[in-house]
Design a protein around this motif. Sequence first.
Motif, PDB file in Angstrom:
ATOM      1  N   GLN A  29       0.836  -1.205   0.000  1.00 36.33           N
ATOM      2  CA  GLN A  29       0.000   0.000   0.000  1.00 36.33           C
ATOM      3  C   GLN A  29       0.870   1.255   0.000  1.00 36.33           C
ATOM      4  N   SER A  30       0.505   2.230  -0.849  1.00 36.11           N
ATOM      5  CA  SER A  30       1.227   3.497  -0.933  1.00 36.11           C
ATOM      6  C   SER A  30       0.227   4.597  -1.266  1.00 36.11           C
ATOM      7  N   GLY A  31      -0.255   5.309  -0.271  1.00 34.11           N
ATOM      8  CA  GLY A  31      -1.248   6.364  -0.499  1.00 34.11           C
ATOM      9  C   GLY A  31      -2.529   5.780  -1.048  1.00 34.11           C
ATOM     10  N   SER A  32      -3.033   6.336  -2.172  1.00 38.02           N
ATOM     11  CA  SER A  32      -4.269   5.836  -2.774  1.00 38.02           C
ATOM     12  C   SER A  32      -4.007   4.755  -3.808  1.00 38.02           C
ATOM     13  N   GLY A  33      -2.772   4.282  -3.880  1.00 38.74           N
ATOM     14  CA  GLY A  33      -2.432   3.228  -4.830  1.00 38.74           C
ATOM     15  C   GLY A  33      -1.583   2.169  -4.168  1.00 38.74           C
ATOM     16  N   ILE A  34      -1.006   1.332  -4.974  1.00 39.87           N
ATOM     17  CA  ILE A  34      -0.092   0.314  -4.469  1.00 39.87           C
ATOM     18  C   ILE A  34       1.205   0.385  -5.272  1.00 39.87           C
ATOM     19  N   VAL A  51       1.383  -4.788 -17.183  1.00 41.63           N
ATOM     20  CA  VAL A  51       1.008  -4.951 -15.781  1.00 41.63           C
ATOM     21  C   VAL A  51      -0.477  -5.317 -15.771  1.00 41.63           C
ATOM     22  N   PHE A  52      -0.817  -6.377 -15.035  1.00 41.81           N
ATOM     23  CA  PHE A  52      -2.179  -6.884 -14.993  1.00 41.81           C
ATOM     24  C   PHE A  52      -2.696  -6.897 -13.564  1.00 41.81           C
ATOM     25  N   LYS A  53      -3.934  -6.473 -13.395  1.00 40.47           N
ATOM     26  CA  LYS A  53      -4.618  -6.532 -12.097  1.00 40.47           C
ATOM     27  C   LYS A  53      -5.811  -7.463 -12.271  1.00 40.47           C
ATOM     28  N   ASN A  54      -5.778  -8.585 -11.560  1.00 46.55           N
ATOM     29  CA  ASN A  54      -6.851  -9.579 -11.649  1.00 46.55           C
ATOM     30  C   ASN A  54      -7.129  -9.992 -13.096  1.00 46.55           C
ATOM     31  N   GLY A  55      -6.058 -10.133 -13.878  1.00 47.87           N
ATOM     32  CA  GLY A  55      -6.168 -10.593 -15.252  1.00 47.87           C
ATOM     33  C   GLY A  55      -6.471  -9.519 -16.279  1.00 47.87           C
ATOM     34  N   ILE A  56      -6.658  -8.285 -15.845  1.00 45.21           N
ATOM     35  CA  ILE A  56      -6.969  -7.193 -16.772  1.00 45.21           C
ATOM     36  C   ILE A  56      -5.716  -6.342 -16.959  1.00 45.21           C
ATOM     37  N   LYS A  57      -5.324  -6.156 -18.227  1.00 40.34           N
ATOM     38  CA  LYS A  57      -4.133  -5.368 -18.516  1.00 40.34           C
ATOM     39  C   LYS A  57      -4.400  -3.894 -18.240  1.00 40.34           C
ATOM     40  N   LEU A  58      -3.500  -3.278 -17.472  1.00 39.52           N
ATOM     41  CA  LEU A  58      -3.613  -1.857 -17.143  1.00 39.52           C
ATOM     42  C   LEU A  58      -2.825  -1.036 -18.150  1.00 39.52           C
ATOM     43  N   ASN A  59      -3.333   0.139 -18.459  1.00 34.23           N
ATOM     44  CA  ASN A  59      -2.635   1.039 -19.371  1.00 34.23           C
ATOM     45  C   ASN A  59      -1.549   1.802 -18.630  1.00 34.23           C
ATOM     46  N   PRO A  60      -0.380   1.926 -19.242  1.00 33.52           N
ATOM     47  CA  PRO A  60       0.673   2.719 -18.597  1.00 33.52           C
ATOM     48  C   PRO A  60       0.408   4.215 -18.738  1.00 33.52           C
ATOM     49  N   GLU A  61       0.931   4.953 -17.777  1.00 35.47           N
ATOM     50  CA  GLU A  61       0.943   6.417 -17.850  1.00 35.47           C
ATOM     51  C   GLU A  61      -0.429   7.075 -17.909  1.00 35.47           C
ATOM     52  N   SER A  64      -5.592   5.979 -14.114  1.00 33.33           N
ATOM     53  CA  SER A  64      -6.081   4.745 -13.501  1.00 33.33           C
ATOM     54  C   SER A  64      -5.187   3.550 -13.823  1.00 33.33           C
ATOM     55  N   GLY A  65      -4.023   3.815 -14.373  1.00 32.29           N
ATOM     56  CA  GLY A  65      -3.114   2.745 -14.780  1.00 32.29           C
ATOM     57  C   GLY A  65      -1.884   2.667 -13.903  1.00 32.29           C
ATOM     58  N   TRP A  66      -0.710   2.574 -14.545  1.00 33.92           N
ATOM     59  CA  TRP A  66       0.527   2.400 -13.791  1.00 33.92           C
ATOM     60  C   TRP A  66       1.655   3.248 -14.366  1.00 33.92           C
ATOM     61  N   THR A  67       2.618   3.517 -13.501  1.00 35.56           N
ATOM     62  CA  THR A  67       3.843   4.213 -13.899  1.00 35.56           C
ATOM     63  C   THR A  67       5.018   3.470 -13.267  1.00 35.56           C
ATOM     64  N   ARG A  68       6.200   3.676 -13.835  1.00 32.16           N
ATOM     65  CA  ARG A  68       7.395   3.044 -13.282  1.00 32.16           C
ATOM     66  C   ARG A  68       8.459   4.085 -13.021  1.00 32.16           C
ATOM     67  N   SER A  69       9.128   3.946 -11.891  1.00 28.73           N
ATOM     68  CA  SER A  69      10.282   4.765 -11.546  1.00 28.73           C
ATOM     69  C   SER A  69      11.324   3.823 -10.963  1.00 28.73           C
ATOM     70  N   GLY A  70      12.417   3.633 -11.672  1.00 30.63           N
ATOM     71  CA  GLY A  70      13.441   2.702 -11.220  1.00 30.63           C
ATOM     72  C   GLY A  70      12.886   1.293 -11.113  1.00 30.63           C
ATOM     73  N   ASN A  71      13.011   0.677  -9.951  1.00 33.11           N
ATOM     74  CA  ASN A  71      12.524  -0.685  -9.722  1.00 33.11           C
ATOM     75  C   ASN A  71      11.143  -0.724  -9.078  1.00 33.11           C
ATOM     76  N   ALA A  76      -2.166   3.143  -9.764  1.00 32.97           N
ATOM     77  CA  ALA A  76      -3.060   4.153  -9.199  1.00 32.97           C
ATOM     78  C   ALA A  76      -4.400   3.542  -8.810  1.00 32.97           C
ATOM     79  N   ASN A  77      -5.029   4.132  -7.837  1.00 31.55           N
ATOM     80  CA  ASN A  77      -6.396   3.781  -7.418  1.00 31.55           C
ATOM     81  C   ASN A  77      -6.568   2.298  -7.110  1.00 31.55           C
TER      82      ASN A  77
END
Length: 94
Positions: A29-34, A51-61, A64-71, A76-77
């Motif tokens: 857990q990290s704020g309103s996301g993980i 990146v998949f959440k419960n089998g559903i592919k999330l959109n980057p950037e 409501s999707g995901w971002t990457r910084s380093g490792n 989000a959300n």
Amino acid sequence: NIQTSLPSFGGIVRGGMETVKSEILAPTQSGSGITLNLTQLSTSWSRIVGVFKNGIKLNPEVSSGWTRSGNTITVANSTAESPNADEFIVDYGS
């Protein structure tokens, strides 16, 4: 962790072949996301394919999707209230 490997032909741009693997990562857990710590992966990675959440592919950037910084991947959300509530799978090239 589940792990699958598929060959991926890189063509002219990538110049060769890479192996694409899939693994389940434990969320934190990290704020309103993980966050997903890529150092949990069983082998080193060269790029994140999806990146998949419960089998559903999330959109980057996207908000409501995901971002990457380093490792670290931030999804989000999402919440990690229960370790078994959501399953996060990362596809990556190595």
